[in-house]
Design a protein around this motif. Structure first.
Motif, PDB file in Angstrom:
ATOM      1  N   TYR A 175       0.675  -1.168  -0.051  1.00  0.00           N
ATOM      2  CA  TYR A 175      -0.063  -0.031  -0.056  1.00  0.00           C
ATOM      3  C   TYR A 175       0.813   1.233   0.039  1.00  0.00           C
ATOM      4  N   TRP A 176       0.498   2.223  -0.923  1.00  0.00           N
ATOM      5  CA  TRP A 176       1.118   3.314  -0.729  1.00  0.00           C
ATOM      6  C   TRP A 176       0.070   4.669  -0.849  1.00  0.00           C
ATOM      7  N   GLY A 177       0.675   5.808  -0.361  1.00  0.00           N
ATOM      8  CA  GLY A 177       0.042   6.918  -0.444  1.00  0.00           C
ATOM      9  C   GLY A 177       0.393   7.558  -1.735  1.00  0.00           C
ATOM     10  N   GLN A 178      -0.366   8.741  -1.977  1.00  0.00           N
ATOM     11  CA  GLN A 178      -0.070   9.608  -3.380  1.00  0.00           C
ATOM     12  C   GLN A 178       1.177  10.249  -3.437  1.00  0.00           C
ATOM     13  N   GLY A 179       1.749  10.654  -2.300  1.00  0.00           N
ATOM     14  CA  GLY A 179       3.261  11.526  -2.275  1.00  0.00           C
ATOM     15  C   GLY A 179       2.608  12.995  -2.086  1.00  0.00           C
ATOM     16  N   THR A 180       3.702  13.470  -1.230  1.00  0.00           N
ATOM     17  CA  THR A 180       3.613  15.002  -0.917  1.00  0.00           C
ATOM     18  C   THR A 180       4.995  15.544  -1.129  1.00  0.00           C
ATOM     19  N   LEU A 181       5.085  16.622  -1.636  1.00  0.00           N
ATOM     20  CA  LEU A 181       6.312  17.421  -2.431  1.00  0.00           C
ATOM     21  C   LEU A 181       6.790  18.180  -1.138  1.00  0.00           C
ATOM     22  N   VAL A 182       8.193  18.109  -0.825  1.00  0.00           N
ATOM     23  CA  VAL A 182       8.950  18.771   0.111  1.00  0.00           C
ATOM     24  C   VAL A 182       9.734  19.647  -0.518  1.00  0.00           C
ATOM     25  N   THR A 183      10.028  20.590  -0.469  1.00  0.00           N
ATOM     26  CA  THR A 183      11.198  21.541  -1.089  1.00  0.00           C
ATOM     27  C   THR A 183      11.650  22.554  -0.095  1.00  0.00           C
TER      28      THR A 183
END
Length: 128
Positions: free
Chosen positions: A117-125
């Motif tokens: 199972y995976w979440g959709q991802g969130t961007l960290v800059t």
């Protein structure tokens, strides 16, 4: 099982962010963790936590700066990644994952391959 990651954003080097991963479905007994993928690079393990929250495992690159935790008390389980002293090298899309795997260290060993199972991802800059 569904995972929903959130909390990404832009921050200057040295700053902090807290990522969240909300899990719905039968994940109480699952190991949960975070992976990240920077532009042009392979996915890499960040941190993982066992089902009860008593055992954690971190990549060397984040040890001492990141803290993983989880709350199993509600029907909807939440996992967090507190990220302090952020560096430009931490810039990536962060993904939460869950699996009925043996231990947090086992999750690290997979490199993410084969996790259920995976979440959709969130961007960290992180800017310098």
């Amino acid at each position: 099982v569904q995972l929903q990651a959130s909390g990404g954003g832009s921050v200057q080097a040295g700053g902090s962010l807290r990522l969240s991963c909300a899990a719905s479905g039968p994940t109480t007994m699952f190991v949960m963790g975070w992976f990240r993928q920077a532009p042009g690079k392979e996915r890499e393990f960040v941190a993982a936590i066992n089902s009860g929250g008593s055992s954690t495992y971190y990549a060397d690159s984040v040890k001492g700066r990141f803290t993983i935790s989880r709350d199993n008390t509600n029907a909807k389980i939440t996992m967090w990644l507190q990220m302090n002293s952020l560096k430009p090298d931490d810039t990536a899309v962060y993904y939460c994952a869950a699996d009925e795997i043996l231990s947090p260290q086992s999750m690290a060993t997979t490199g993410g391959t084969g996790l259920d199972y995976w979440g959709q991802g969130t961007l960290v800059t992180v800017s310098s």
